[in-house]
Design a protein around this motif. Structure first.
Motif, PDB file in Angstrom:
ATOM      1  N   ALA A  27      -7.562   2.806   0.880  1.00 13.23           N
ATOM      2  CA  ALA A  27      -6.988   1.930   2.074  1.00 13.23           C
ATOM      3  C   ALA A  27      -6.404   2.767   2.963  1.00 13.23           C
ATOM      4  O   ALA A  27      -6.077   3.960   3.166  1.00 13.23           O
TER       5      ALA A  27
ATOM      6  N   ASP B 118       0.890  -1.306   0.079  1.00 12.02           N
ATOM      7  CA  ASP B 118      -0.108   0.244   0.023  1.00 12.02           C
ATOM      8  C   ASP B 118       0.786   1.145   0.060  1.00 12.02           C
ATOM      9  O   ASP B 118       2.079   1.163   0.284  1.00 12.02           O
TER      10      ASP B 118
ATOM     11  N   THR C 137      -6.829  -5.339   8.141  1.00  9.89           N
ATOM     12  CA  THR C 137      -7.130  -5.179   7.012  1.00  9.89           C
ATOM     13  C   THR C 137      -6.207  -6.037   6.113  1.00  9.89           C
ATOM     14  O   THR C 137      -7.133  -6.485   4.977  1.00  9.89           O
TER      15      THR C 137
ATOM     16  N   GLY D 279      -3.344  -1.398  -1.840  1.00  5.85           N
ATOM     17  CA  GLY D 279      -4.163  -0.240  -1.318  1.00  5.85           C
ATOM     18  C   GLY D 279      -3.404   1.006  -1.649  1.00  5.85           C
ATOM     19  O   GLY D 279      -2.416   1.415  -1.554  1.00  5.85           O
TER      20      GLY D 279
ATOM     21  N   THR E 268      -1.244   0.249   8.284  1.00  2.00           N
ATOM     22  CA  THR E 268      -1.784  -0.920   7.670  1.00  2.00           C
ATOM     23  C   THR E 268      -2.072  -2.028   9.127  1.00  2.00           C
ATOM     24  O   THR E 268      -1.012  -2.205  10.042  1.00  2.00           O
TER      25      THR E 268
END
Length: 358
Positions: free
Chosen positions: A76, A11, A84, A38, A80
């Protein structure tokens, strides 16, 4: 050899998408069968990092276009979490070997690191969104040292279109050195099959954006195999002037190669598309975008041969994005971007990190 995971997560902001982003995603894809990426919203980036240059919709499209990306998750979360990863059935996440932090100074991967669901790949040195924005903030002739060189070679513009110097007089701020291993890693490696309809386009492809990607997608739809000619730094500067291109030839080649529509590139391609070139590459269609200005060097139409042979075709990208629009976005909010870059540099010095996400 460790067996590949089924699904891996990466991401980031993916603002001002460049070959460094693509290289992170390429490395991430080697660790899994499916790469899920993401992408953060504008609001999240503004909160933790500062204003993005590209909008979230532009960034979603740019990331989807990269050849190693299988799925994109819009909006996103900036930090993190294990939740997720579980939500998208990913075994672990992958990020570069630089620490990223929230506006409060928290490691955005702390939770997944503690859970053992974090993998690291090598960050691509020499480029970042901060660096690219910085080049635009320096959009003047100040960092050029090219006047004597141009004067010496002014009568040789066409033959010098293959000039390739990583620290060229036009992009001295950029020093990426290309090598065959990197090109091989970025290339799809496929060759045209007998009977394939080969499409050719050429240009600068500087500060690669959704206009470029949309054009390449439309051009690729005209045939089976797309070859992209990347013009040399010297040639781009000869018709655009100032300190263009902002990305050097090696950087532009790798960025274009990273995108799904592209099968092959010609490095330092000639400006004129000649009969010999058409025959050499068995080109069936030569496409040009209808929404960009038509440049002629010395008053000569570079598309004369394909037009004469009935191979030329105008392509509507259906997108009005241009490099000049991106530069204007930077200059319209110059103070904000200068402060963002300043904070990034200070964080790098203080923490020995690159401060924020790719």
């Amino acid at each position: 050899m460790e067996e590949k995971a089924e699904r891996v997560w990466a991401d980031g902001c993916y603002d001002m998408v460049h070959y460094g982003h693509a290289n992170q995603l390429r490395q991430a894809k080697t660790l899994g069968k499916t790469l899920v990426v993401g992408v953060h919203t504008d609001e999240e980036i503004l909160l933790h990092k500062g204003p993005p240059v590209f909008t979230e919709e532009e960034r979603y499209k740019m990331v989807r276009g990269i050849k190693w990306v299988d799925e994109v998750v819009e909006g996103a979360p900036y930090c993190t979490s294990v939740a997720t990863l579980d939500k998208y059935n990913c075994d672990f996440c992958v990020h570069g070997d630089d620490i990223t932090r929230t506006t409060e100074g928290v490691d955005t991967y702390d939770e997944v690191k503690r859970a053992g669901r974090y993998r690291e790949c090598k960050r691509t040195e020499g480029v970042s969104t901060t660096d690219v924005v910085g080049r635009m903030l320096l959009l003047s002739r100040a960092h050029f040292c090219r006047d004597e060189w141009i004067e010496k070679h002014k009568d040789d513009a066409r033959t010098l279109s293959t000039h390739n110097d990583a620290a060229s007089p036009w992009t001295d701020v950029s020093r990426l050195v290309g090598d065959s291993k990197t090109l091989e890693e970025f290339s799809s490696g496929n060759k045209p099959k007998p009977g394939d309809k080969i499409v050719y386009v050429s240009g600068a492809f500087d500060l690669f954006h959704i206009g470029h990607l949309s054009f390449l997608e439309e051009a690729r739809a005209l045939g089976d195999y797309l070859i992209v000619g990347i013009l040399s730094d010297h040639m781009v500067n000869s018709y655009k002037g100032e300190n263009h291109p902002l990305m050097n030839l090696n950087e532009r080649v790798l960025t274009v190669l990273a995108y799904k529509p592209v099968n092959q590139v010609i490095i330092g391609a000639p400006y004129d598309i000649t009969d010999e070139m058409i025959d050499q590459f068995n080109i069936s269609v030569v496409a040009q975008g209808s929404r960009v200005p038509h440049h002629e060097v010395d008053g000569v139409d570079p598309f004369e041969a394909p037009k004469r042979r009935g191979l030329f075709q105008l392509v509507d990208s259906k997108c009005d994005m241009r490099t000049e629009v991106i530069i204007k976005r930077i200059f319209d909010r110059r103070d904000e971007f200068e402060q963002r870059n300043k904070r990034k540099c200070e964080d790098t010095v203080t923490n020995g990190t690159h401060g924020n996400r790719v």
